[in-house]
Structure formats: structure tokens, C-alpha cells
Design an enzyme around this catalytic site. Sequence first.
Site, PDB file in Angstrom:
ATOM      1  N   ASP A 117      17.398  83.798  19.649  1.00 56.76           N
ATOM      2  CA  ASP A 117      16.941  83.932  21.034  1.00 56.76           C
ATOM      3  C   ASP A 117      16.267  85.287  21.173  1.00 56.76           C
ATOM      4  O   ASP A 117      16.818  86.301  20.755  1.00 56.76           O
ATOM      5  CB  ASP A 117      18.109  83.818  22.019  1.00 56.76           C
ATOM      6  CG  ASP A 117      17.652  83.567  23.449  1.00 56.76           C
ATOM      7  OD1 ASP A 117      16.838  84.373  23.961  1.00 56.76           O
ATOM      8  OD2 ASP A 117      18.098  82.575  24.047  1.00 56.76           O
TER       9      ASP A 117
ATOM     10  N   CYS B 204       4.343  62.774  13.939  1.00 59.27           N
ATOM     11  CA  CYS B 204       5.168  62.160  12.900  1.00 59.27           C
ATOM     12  C   CYS B 204       4.537  60.960  12.206  1.00 59.27           C
ATOM     13  O   CYS B 204       5.002  60.573  11.126  1.00 59.27           O
ATOM     14  CB  CYS B 204       6.529  61.766  13.465  1.00 59.27           C
ATOM     15  SG  CYS B 204       6.501  60.358  14.608  1.00 59.27           S
TER      16      CYS B 204
ATOM     17  N   CYS C 128       1.733  58.434  16.986  1.00 64.00           N
ATOM     18  CA  CYS C 128       2.141  59.814  17.249  1.00 64.00           C
ATOM     19  C   CYS C 128       1.386  60.775  16.338  1.00 64.00           C
ATOM     20  O   CYS C 128       1.343  60.604  15.114  1.00 64.00           O
ATOM     21  CB  CYS C 128       3.648  59.972  17.037  1.00 64.00           C
ATOM     22  SG  CYS C 128       4.244  61.667  17.257  1.00 64.00           S
TER      23      CYS C 128
ATOM     24  N   CYS D 272      14.372  76.610  34.961  1.00 63.43           N
ATOM     25  CA  CYS D 272      15.460  76.928  35.884  1.00 63.43           C
ATOM     26  C   CYS D 272      15.249  78.267  36.579  1.00 63.43           C
ATOM     27  O   CYS D 272      15.802  78.510  37.653  1.00 63.43           O
ATOM     28  CB  CYS D 272      16.792  76.904  35.152  1.00 63.43           C
ATOM     29  SG  CYS D 272      16.933  78.079  33.794  1.00 63.43           S
TER      30      CYS D 272
ATOM     31  N   ALA E  84       6.400  74.375  24.867  1.00 60.85           N
ATOM     32  CA  ALA E  84       5.726  74.924  23.685  1.00 60.85           C
ATOM     33  C   ALA E  84       6.719  75.132  22.547  1.00 60.85           C
ATOM     34  O   ALA E  84       6.461  74.761  21.390  1.00 60.85           O
ATOM     35  CB  ALA E  84       5.034  76.233  24.041  1.00 60.85           C
ATOM     36  N   THR E  85       7.874  75.705  22.873  1.00 61.28           N
ATOM     37  CA  THR E  85       8.899  75.920  21.847  1.00 61.28           C
ATOM     38  C   THR E  85       9.461  74.601  21.358  1.00 61.28           C
ATOM     39  O   THR E  85       9.667  74.403  20.154  1.00 61.28           O
ATOM     40  CB  THR E  85      10.032  76.799  22.414  1.00 61.28           C
ATOM     41  OG1 THR E  85       9.503  78.064  22.799  1.00 61.28           O
ATOM     42  CG2 THR E  85      11.124  77.008  21.377  1.00 61.28           C
TER      43      THR E  85
ATOM     44  N   GLY F  58      21.863  78.642  28.727  1.00 58.77           N
ATOM     45  CA  GLY F  58      22.764  77.702  29.365  1.00 58.77           C
ATOM     46  C   GLY F  58      23.201  76.577  28.458  1.00 58.77           C
ATOM     47  O   GLY F  58      24.368  76.167  28.484  1.00 58.77           O
TER      48      GLY F  58
ATOM     49  N   CYS G  24      10.235  60.884  17.000  1.00 56.09           N
ATOM     50  CA  CYS G  24      10.355  62.337  17.106  1.00 56.09           C
ATOM     51  C   CYS G  24      10.183  62.728  18.573  1.00 56.09           C
ATOM     52  O   CYS G  24       9.887  61.892  19.429  1.00 56.09           O
ATOM     53  CB  CYS G  24       9.333  63.046  16.211  1.00 56.09           C
ATOM     54  SG  CYS G  24       7.626  63.091  16.854  1.00 56.09           S
TER      55      CYS G  24
ATOM     56  N   LEU H  35      11.361  82.279  17.968  1.00 52.04           N
ATOM     57  CA  LEU H  35      10.915  81.737  16.694  1.00 52.04           C
ATOM     58  C   LEU H  35       9.605  80.977  16.829  1.00 52.04           C
ATOM     59  O   LEU H  35       9.412  80.194  17.763  1.00 52.04           O
ATOM     60  CB  LEU H  35      11.980  80.795  16.129  1.00 52.04           C
ATOM     61  CG  LEU H  35      13.335  81.414  15.788  1.00 52.04           C
ATOM     62  CD1 LEU H  35      14.254  80.350  15.192  1.00 52.04           C
ATOM     63  CD2 LEU H  35      13.188  82.578  14.829  1.00 52.04           C
TER      64      LEU H  35
END
Length: 256
Positions: A59, A246, A243, A186, A130-131, A38, A170, A107
Site C-alpha cells: 500500500d 484474457c 476479452c 469511499c 486502474a489498479t 478497509g 477474468c 504497485l
Amino acid sequence: MNDDQLLRYSRHILLPEIGIEGQEKLLAAHALVIGAGGLGSPAAMYLASAGTGHITLADGDSVDLTNLQRQILHTTAAVGRAKAYSGKDTLTQLNPQVEISAIPERLDGERLDQLVASADVVLDCSDNFATRHAINRACVKHRKPLVSGASVRFDGQVSVFDLRRDDAPCYSCLFAEDSEPEETRCAVMGVFAPLTGIIGAVQAAETLKLLAGTGESLSGRLLLLDCLSMEWRSVRLSRDPECKVCAASRDPIQNF
């Protein structure tokens, strides 16, 4: 640029903020778009139509009938095909002068690391935390600007994490990896079709501005959209000096 390119991109060239120099920067740029759903659909289509020289579209999913309500890269005839290949066909039809690399895989690890390192800008159009965190870690490592979007139900958000800048937060500064936020996808919650188009188009706009070197990016700001009331909110973001992603990679700075 040749005569055909001067004509095709003439409406960008007429803008003094872009001009020939900015358009040539776009033609020489490489954008990595992670997710051909989307958000990735409108984002990649605008990048291609605007003349981004090389687009890598990644993808690991195939086109499903339920995707077609909002994922405008794909047609009914593409159901069952890998989204990366379906998307490549659409983008090539939009602008055959743009190089499109299709990667039909999810990926992670070294593969993600290599692709982020080779890109000038990364668009996170994925749909899970997670991605998103994996993409963020790779962008922090290689100091690549990250354009992040998300949408579910009638709510959308978009931001830029310009990790070339020492003072930029980040993604993990906003959503810490160990915070375990509630996953709202979604596929379970539903999503208003035009919302993904709005957020994806904003991602494309921010990407083109970064590549052309014009305007002020959303770095340090998070835009939130309530599509039911069509109201936008802008929230200031600060880099988290603690963080875990970063902080260790950059010199200590004061938050802004």
C-alpha cells in the site's frame, strides 16, 4: 508443524475439510494483499491469524484519521505512518510466526508483475479501477487466482477469478478496461464501516479455501451485498471470448 502450531491452529485441524494437510498448505503459502485499507485490513488479519505462511502487504498510502472508522489494521497512534508498516506491526502482533513483507508503494509495472509471479494467490483490496485492471492483467499473465472485493456506501461485491482454469472469466470480462465505468470511491461517497469488514472477511475465506484446496470457490460467480437490507445476490459470470485481456492468452473454450 511444531506443538505450538498444532495448538494454535487446532480448530482448523479439527475440520476434516482442512485437517493437518490443509493447514500445512496454508503454512507453506504466499498471499499478496494489495491495499491495506478497509478491505485489506480484515482480509490480511484473518490470513495471518489462520497461519498463511507469508503475506506481502502492499500500500502506497499513509494512515489518515479518516481511515480509522473502518481500517482496523491501524490505530490512532499509527496516523501519519505508512499503512504497509502499520499493518505489518499489527499482523506480527496477531501471529509472530507468519512472515510479513511490507511494501509501502503503489504497485504497477514490473514491480507488480514480479510480486504477482511470486505469490500463490492475489487479493485485490484496492479502491480504483486502474489498479484493479493492472492487477488483473498480471494475474492473467501468470495464471494466478485473484480474489477481488469492492465496497462503497452500503454496497459490496466479491468474486474469485481463478485464472489457473481455462474456463474462468477474468476481471476484465466483467468490467472491460475500455468501458470507463463511473469511479465511486469511499473518500467521496462514504462507506459503512462494517461493510468493508464483511467483504474483506469473505475475501479471506475464499483465499484460505483456495490455498487449502477445499470447498467450492466463487470462480464464475459475483456476490453482491446490499448492507442496508442485508440481502445477498449471486450472479453467474461467463468468460468473454472477445476479452482483450484474457482471450488471447488461453485456448478457445465454450462459455459456461
